[in-house]
Design a protein around this motif. Structure first.
Motif, PDB file in Angstrom:
ATOM      1  N   ASP A  31       0.852  -1.186   0.000  1.00 47.58           N
ATOM      2  CA  ASP A  31       0.000   0.000   0.000  1.00 47.58           C
ATOM      3  C   ASP A  31       0.889   1.237   0.000  1.00 47.58           C
ATOM      4  OD1 ASP A  31      -3.238   0.296   0.662  1.00 47.58           O
ATOM      5  OD2 ASP A  31      -2.086   2.110   1.056  1.00 47.58           O
ATOM      6  N   VAL A  32       0.312   2.348  -0.433  1.00 48.05           N
ATOM      7  CA  VAL A  32       1.057   3.604  -0.478  1.00 48.05           C
ATOM      8  C   VAL A  32       0.881   4.405   0.805  1.00 48.05           C
ATOM      9  CG1 VAL A  32      -0.802   4.998  -1.496  1.00 48.05           C
ATOM     10  CG2 VAL A  32       1.611   5.521  -2.042  1.00 48.05           C
ATOM     11  N   ASP A  33      -0.073   4.011   1.644  1.00 48.22           N
ATOM     12  CA  ASP A  33      -0.409   4.733   2.868  1.00 48.22           C
ATOM     13  C   ASP A  33       0.420   4.211   4.042  1.00 48.22           C
ATOM     14  OD1 ASP A  33      -1.552   5.799   5.181  1.00 48.22           O
ATOM     15  OD2 ASP A  33      -3.597   5.662   4.418  1.00 48.22           O
ATOM     16  N   ALA A  34       1.417   4.985   4.456  1.00 48.35           N
ATOM     17  CA  ALA A  34       2.327   4.544   5.518  1.00 48.35           C
ATOM     18  C   ALA A  34       1.609   4.377   6.857  1.00 48.35           C
ATOM     19  CB  ALA A  34       3.463   5.541   5.668  1.00 48.35           C
ATOM     20  N   LYS A  35       0.642   5.254   7.151  1.00 48.13           N
ATOM     21  CA  LYS A  35      -0.050   5.179   8.431  1.00 48.13           C
ATOM     22  C   LYS A  35      -0.923   3.924   8.513  1.00 48.13           C
ATOM     23  CE  LYS A  35      -0.039  10.184   9.076  1.00 48.13           C
ATOM     24  NZ  LYS A  35      -0.858  11.425   9.168  1.00 48.13           N
ATOM     25  N   LEU A  37      -0.382   1.190   6.844  1.00 48.86           N
ATOM     26  CA  LEU A  37       0.530   0.049   6.905  1.00 48.86           C
ATOM     27  C   LEU A  37       1.137  -0.129   8.294  1.00 48.86           C
ATOM     28  CD1 LEU A  37       2.456   0.105   3.502  1.00 48.86           C
ATOM     29  CD2 LEU A  37       0.714  -1.525   4.258  1.00 48.86           C
ATOM     30  N   ALA A  38       1.283   0.965   9.042  1.00 50.23           N
ATOM     31  CA  ALA A  38       1.782   0.844  10.408  1.00 50.23           C
ATOM     32  C   ALA A  38       0.798   0.037  11.252  1.00 50.23           C
ATOM     33  CB  ALA A  38       2.004   2.227  11.014  1.00 50.23           C
ATOM     34  N   LYS A  41       1.060  -3.621  10.057  1.00 46.68           N
ATOM     35  CA  LYS A  41       2.264  -4.275  10.571  1.00 46.68           C
ATOM     36  C   LYS A  41       2.127  -4.607  12.051  1.00 46.68           C
ATOM     37  CE  LYS A  41       6.541  -5.735  10.212  1.00 46.68           C
ATOM     38  NZ  LYS A  41       6.890  -6.931   9.405  1.00 46.68           N
ATOM     39  N   HIS A  51       5.809  -0.566   1.390  1.00 46.46           N
ATOM     40  CA  HIS A  51       5.228   0.777   1.371  1.00 46.46           C
ATOM     41  C   HIS A  51       5.685   1.467   0.089  1.00 46.46           C
ATOM     42  CE1 HIS A  51       5.509   5.186   2.760  1.00 46.46           C
ATOM     43  NE2 HIS A  51       4.325   4.962   2.233  1.00 46.46           N
ATOM     44  N   GLN A  52       4.836   1.387  -0.917  1.00 50.05           N
ATOM     45  CA  GLN A  52       5.217   1.926  -2.227  1.00 50.05           C
ATOM     46  C   GLN A  52       3.975   2.061  -3.097  1.00 50.05           C
ATOM     47  OE1 GLN A  52       8.595  -0.194  -3.703  1.00 50.05           O
ATOM     48  NE2 GLN A  52       8.764   0.967  -5.591  1.00 50.05           N
ATOM     49  N   ASP A 354      -6.707   9.500  11.534  1.00 43.80           N
ATOM     50  CA  ASP A 354      -6.010   8.411  10.843  1.00 43.80           C
ATOM     51  C   ASP A 354      -6.767   7.096  11.038  1.00 43.80           C
ATOM     52  OD1 ASP A 354      -3.934  10.083  10.070  1.00 43.80           O
ATOM     53  OD2 ASP A 354      -2.643   9.513  11.748  1.00 43.80           O
TER      54      ASP A 354
END
Length: 380
Positions: A31-35, A37-38, A41, A51-52, A354
């Motif tokens: 996914d492109v959304d880092a938040k 993905l946090a 994870k 993350h890309q 978020d």
């Protein structure tokens, strides 16, 4: 044997969570959304996270890096972003060549490279009719050209035991066996007319062996009361579960996390205190009524009906029916998660907004589970 999946456009992991509930295991998430993905994870620490922008990820390089042969992966799942199809976008602003309408093609590139045994693509219901059916036809024909048997349908979450009347479209494809969409397990009135006084479970059930819809009370009635701006810091459950749904949501969890009520402005609080269960902006006195508002804005949920669609704006009472049925506040992140069918053991990270986005933009996990279970049934 544990069946492995890859989740494209994974977000916080709603679809992944549903597949995990059914016994699958996520190998990789993109996914492109880092938040988001946090959060993913945190809940799935053993999954490879990428993350890309997926358009910059090489399907062949990824397959080789994961050590997979073609047709070895059991499932490729995901929901390409859908803003360009959504009915929330005025018709005059929807274009076939909108870049937001092209990511399903990237999804299909991964299908072509991995050739998973099963494919699950999720989207807004409008995709099935968008641009006179062109998108649906292209997706179906592309999958069929790769040797897949393909079916597609829009499902309403409330018909599968989720306390929310959210509809989502699914494309299911199989290289092996013919798939079938799961039959509804719950029945009741899911009309958007929330002016009716009769609860969904007071209606006559027209079909045998089908349960009544799961309601807001069934889902969140056991969670401790809060005031606006207050958080539940005790964490332990104050009482035993009152319904089967609550017990299911509490499975493997001993604490309440993310039960935090967002603070309200003075006028928002005044509106909440004025409204009774089921009422909305139309019921406000002139001195409190907004000049313009969405349908259901500043609305209180009904205890004995499912919630309407939980969106990324669930934190804002002016964006929908997001006031608690009786308490003078909007619903908490944990309550929104319950209504979306995330189990209590699933913890959200980030700011309040978020976390609201992570819930509202995801697939209800239990809806993912019924899809995953139908795949397991066909695969057995």
């Amino acid at each position: 044997m544990i069946h492995k999946i890859i989740d494209l456009f994974a977000g916080a992991g709603g679809l992944t969570t549903g597949f995990h509930m059914a016994g699958f295991e996520s190998l990789c998430a993109i996914d492109v959304d880092a938040k988001a993905l946090a959060t993913y994870k945190h809940n799935y620490p053993n999954t490879k996270i990428i993350h890309q922008d997926i358009r910059n990820v090489s399907p062949s390089d990824l397959r080789i890096a994961l050590g997979l042969q073609r047709e070895e992966l059991i499932g490729l799942i995901g929901g390409p972003p859908c803003q360009g199809f959504s009915r929330n976008i005025p018709a005059g602003y929807r274009y076939l060549n909108d870049s937001r309408n092209q990511l399903y093609r990237t999804f299909l590139e991964f299908v072509e490279e991995f050739r998973p045994l099963y494919v699950v693509m999720e989207n807004v219901p409008e995709i099935l009719k968008a641009f006179n059916g062109v998108i649906k036809e292209e997706i179906t024909k592309q999958l069929e050209s790769l040797g897949y048997k393909v079916i597609s349908l829009s499902l309403n979450a409330a018909h599968y035991g989720i306390p929310q009347t959210r509809s989502r479209a699914f494309f299911l494809a199989s290289l092996e066996h013919s798939l079938h969409f799961p039959e509804p397990t719950h029945f009741g009135d899911i009309r958007s007319d929330y002016r009716t006084t009769k609860s969904c479970n007071q209606l006559n059930l027209l079909e045998a062996n089908i349960s009544p819809l799961v309601t807001v009370r069934d889902a969140i009635g056991d969670l401790p009361p809060l005031n606006a701006g207050q958080s539940y810091d005790v964490e332990v459950y104050p009482s035993a579960p009152q319904t089967t749904y609550q017990a299911m949501m509490r499975h493997e969890s001993i604490t309440i996390i993310n039960h935090v009520a967002r603070a309200l402005t003075p006028i928002q609080l005044s509106r909440a205190r004025t409204l009774r269960e089921g009422q909305d902006a139309r019921d406000l006195p002139s001195e409190l009524a907004p000049k313009k508002h969405y349908s259901g804005a500043y609305g209180r949920l009904y205890w004995d009906k499912p919630a309407r669609t939980i969106t990324r704006w669930v934190f804002h009472p002016g964006s929908g029916r997001f006031f608690h049925p009786t308490q003078d506040r909007t619903i908490t992140i944990r309550e929104a998660a319950r209504l979306h069918s995330y189990p209590d053991k699933f913890h959200f990270l980030g700011t309040y907004t978020d976390m609201a986005s992570q819930i509202g933009e995801s697939v209800p996990p239990l809806l993912g589970k019924v899809i995953a279970s139908s795949i397991l049934q066909a695969h057995s």
